[in-house]
Design an enzyme around this catalytic site. Structure first.
Site, PDB file in Angstrom:
ATOM      1  N   ARG A  74      15.413  18.316 -44.333  1.00  0.00           N
ATOM      2  CA  ARG A  74      16.478  17.573 -45.026  1.00  0.00           C
ATOM      3  C   ARG A  74      16.273  16.068 -44.938  1.00  0.00           C
ATOM      4  O   ARG A  74      16.762  15.324 -45.776  1.00  0.00           O
ATOM      5  CB  ARG A  74      17.837  17.849 -44.377  1.00  0.00           C
ATOM      6  N   ASP A 101      24.148  10.915 -44.282  1.00  0.00           N
ATOM      7  CA  ASP A 101      24.272   9.643 -43.541  1.00  0.00           C
ATOM      8  C   ASP A 101      25.593   9.623 -42.779  1.00  0.00           C
ATOM      9  O   ASP A 101      25.664   9.194 -41.637  1.00  0.00           O
ATOM     10  CB  ASP A 101      24.220   8.455 -44.522  1.00  0.00           C
ATOM     11  N   GLU A 131       9.215  37.916 -22.613  1.00  0.00           N
ATOM     12  CA  GLU A 131       9.810  37.032 -21.598  1.00  0.00           C
ATOM     13  C   GLU A 131       9.319  35.595 -21.765  1.00  0.00           C
ATOM     14  O   GLU A 131       9.750  34.709 -21.058  1.00  0.00           O
ATOM     15  CB  GLU A 131       9.436  37.517 -20.188  1.00  0.00           C
ATOM     16  N   PRO A 158      14.068  28.123 -23.926  1.00  0.00           N
ATOM     17  CA  PRO A 158      15.312  27.853 -23.201  1.00  0.00           C
ATOM     18  C   PRO A 158      15.123  26.817 -22.092  1.00  0.00           C
ATOM     19  O   PRO A 158      16.073  26.217 -21.632  1.00  0.00           O
ATOM     20  CB  PRO A 158      15.710  29.217 -22.626  1.00  0.00           C
TER      21      PRO A 158
HETATM   22  C1  LIG Z   1      19.451  29.602 -21.874  1.00  0.00           C
HETATM   23  C2  LIG Z   1      19.652  30.789 -20.936  1.00  0.00           C
HETATM   24  C3  LIG Z   1      20.730  31.707 -21.510  1.00  0.00           C
HETATM   25  C4  LIG Z   1      20.088  30.279 -19.570  1.00  0.00           C
HETATM   26  C5  LIG Z   1      18.332  31.564 -20.844  1.00  0.00           C
HETATM   27  C6  LIG Z   1      17.637  31.628 -19.637  1.00  0.00           C
HETATM   28  C7  LIG Z   1      16.443  32.333 -19.592  1.00  0.00           C
HETATM   29  C8  LIG Z   1      15.920  32.968 -20.736  1.00  0.00           C
HETATM   30  C9  LIG Z   1      16.616  32.876 -21.929  1.00  0.00           C
HETATM   31  C10 LIG Z   1      16.092  33.524 -23.172  1.00  0.00           C
HETATM   32  O1  LIG Z   1      16.774  33.553 -24.178  1.00  0.00           O
HETATM   33  N1  LIG Z   1      14.838  34.014 -23.116  1.00  0.00           N
HETATM   34  C11 LIG Z   1      14.268  34.703 -24.279  1.00  0.00           C
HETATM   35  C12 LIG Z   1      13.562  33.703 -25.204  1.00  0.00           C
HETATM   36  N2  LIG Z   1      14.524  32.715 -25.618  1.00  0.00           N
HETATM   37  C13 LIG Z   1      14.250  31.669 -26.452  1.00  0.00           C
HETATM   38  O2  LIG Z   1      13.176  31.483 -26.977  1.00  0.00           O
HETATM   39  C14 LIG Z   1      15.365  30.685 -26.653  1.00  0.00           C
HETATM   40  C15 LIG Z   1      16.647  30.960 -26.164  1.00  0.00           C
HETATM   41  C16 LIG Z   1      17.671  30.024 -26.358  1.00  0.00           C
HETATM   42  C17 LIG Z   1      17.481  28.814 -27.026  1.00  0.00           C
HETATM   43  C18 LIG Z   1      16.195  28.545 -27.523  1.00  0.00           C
HETATM   44  N3  LIG Z   1      15.732  27.470 -28.210  1.00  0.00           N
HETATM   45  O3  LIG Z   1      14.430  27.673 -28.470  1.00  0.00           O
HETATM   46  C19 LIG Z   1      14.038  28.867 -27.971  1.00  0.00           C
HETATM   47  C20 LIG Z   1      15.145  29.452 -27.351  1.00  0.00           C
HETATM   48  C21 LIG Z   1      12.348  33.091 -24.524  1.00  0.00           C
HETATM   49  C22 LIG Z   1      11.178  34.024 -24.797  1.00  0.00           C
HETATM   50  C23 LIG Z   1      11.572  34.875 -25.967  1.00  0.00           C
HETATM   51  C24 LIG Z   1      12.972  34.471 -26.378  1.00  0.00           C
HETATM   52  C25 LIG Z   1      17.828  32.173 -22.005  1.00  0.00           C
END
Ligand SMILES: CC(C)(C)c1cccc(C(=O)NCC2(NC(=O)c3cccc4nocc34)CCCC2)c1
Length: 246
Positions: free
Chosen positions: A154, A169, A116, A89
């Site tokens: 893709r 495209d 986390e 995130p």
């Molecule tokens: C964005 C916002 C809502 C402000 C926020 C703030 C803080 C934490 C999280 C959150 O979701 N933490 C949990 C985890 N999330 C993701 O991995 C993840 C989540 C979203 C898009 C992603 N694109 O790639 C990986 C992604 C991270 C560790 C385990 C899962 C989300």
């Protein structure tokens, strides 16, 4: 291209990437996918991959050492250097421009967080870039990794047949898609727009461009921001909006 995925749920990605275009790209050898589980590189008979977070507070953190060992094994498996992407995130938002960049690389390693997240020292020492698929809370990075696998697969030469490639495209010009219709012409839900059955290909192309412009203006004006419309496109959009407002 080779894609390595580091995840506590390796079969998650294997399954997601087994369907449709992505599955075919793998069958055709356009993409090879290798899943790595940090738990296989964890110590002790509990094979611990997470632990409490320093400073206290809720939640667990993915330990640096199992991940370090896992990434070392991943790197050893192929001499080709891997571009390491941490799906997070905290990452830059994934868009088609970034997908094209990633798709041009010979090897990607996708690191998926759980709990986390990952010990920051691992991120600083091993990650080349962090990417996010959007602003919502997920349980893990695996869905994001599956999105990257699909989007880059893709774009591999030979992954799409000519029709699908032409459609891809058309998406690349950054506008939303026009509406699509098929049989029957008449249906309780409505009738197929006349122009699409006219056989007048110039009119059809114009109508489709106008719909794409109008829908983008209405639903995603951000995609048009900073973009100079050609006189033709501006006229089509104006006519669309006039027609809409009567
Ligand atoms: C964005 C916002 C809502 C402000 C926020 C703030 C803080 C934490 C999280 C959150 O979701 N933490 C949990 C985890 N999330 C993701 O991995 C993840 C989540 C979203 C898009 C992603 N694109 O790639 C990986 C992604 C991270 C560790 C385990 C899962 C989300």
């Amino acid at each position: 291209m080779r894609i390595d995925v580091v995840s506590l749920f390796p079969d998650f990605i294997e399954r997601c990437a087994g369907f449709g275009v992505t599955g075919r790209a793998r069958e055709r050898g356009l993409v090879s996918l290798h899943a790595w589980n940090p738990r296989d590189y964890a110590e002790g008979n509990y094979r611990k991959v997470d632990d409490r977070t320093f400073g206290g507070g809720p939640g667990m953190v993915m330990l640096v050492e199992p991940l370090r060992r896992c990434l070392a094994a991943m790197r050893r498996a192929d001499p080709q250097p891997a571009h390491v992407v941490h799906l997070s995130p905290q990452g830059r938002r994934l868009d088609q421009r970034k997908v094209r960049e990633l798709a041009a690389r010979p090897r990607l390693a996708l690191l998926c967080g759980r709990y986390e997240g990952v010990d920051e020292r691992l991120v600083q020492a091993e990650v080349d870039e962090e990417l996010s698929i959007g602003d919502y809370v997920l349980s893990g990075g695996e869905l994001a990794a599956a999105v990257v696998v699909d989007a880059v697969a893709r774009l591999q030469d030979g992954a799409l047949n000519d029709a699908a490639s032409a459609a891809q495209d058309s998406f690349e010009d950054g506008l939303l898609d026009c509406p699509h219709y098929s049989h029957p012409v008449e249906h309780p839900y409505g009738t197929v727009p006349e122009v699409l059955r006219s056989g007048n290909h110039a009119a059809i192309a114009r109508w489709r461009r106008q719909q794409a412009l109008g829908r983008t203006w209405e639903r995603r004006p951000d995609l048009l921001a900073g973009r100079d419309l050609s006189r033709q496109d501006a006229a089509l959009l104006e006519a669309y909006l006039r027609g809409r407002d009567g």
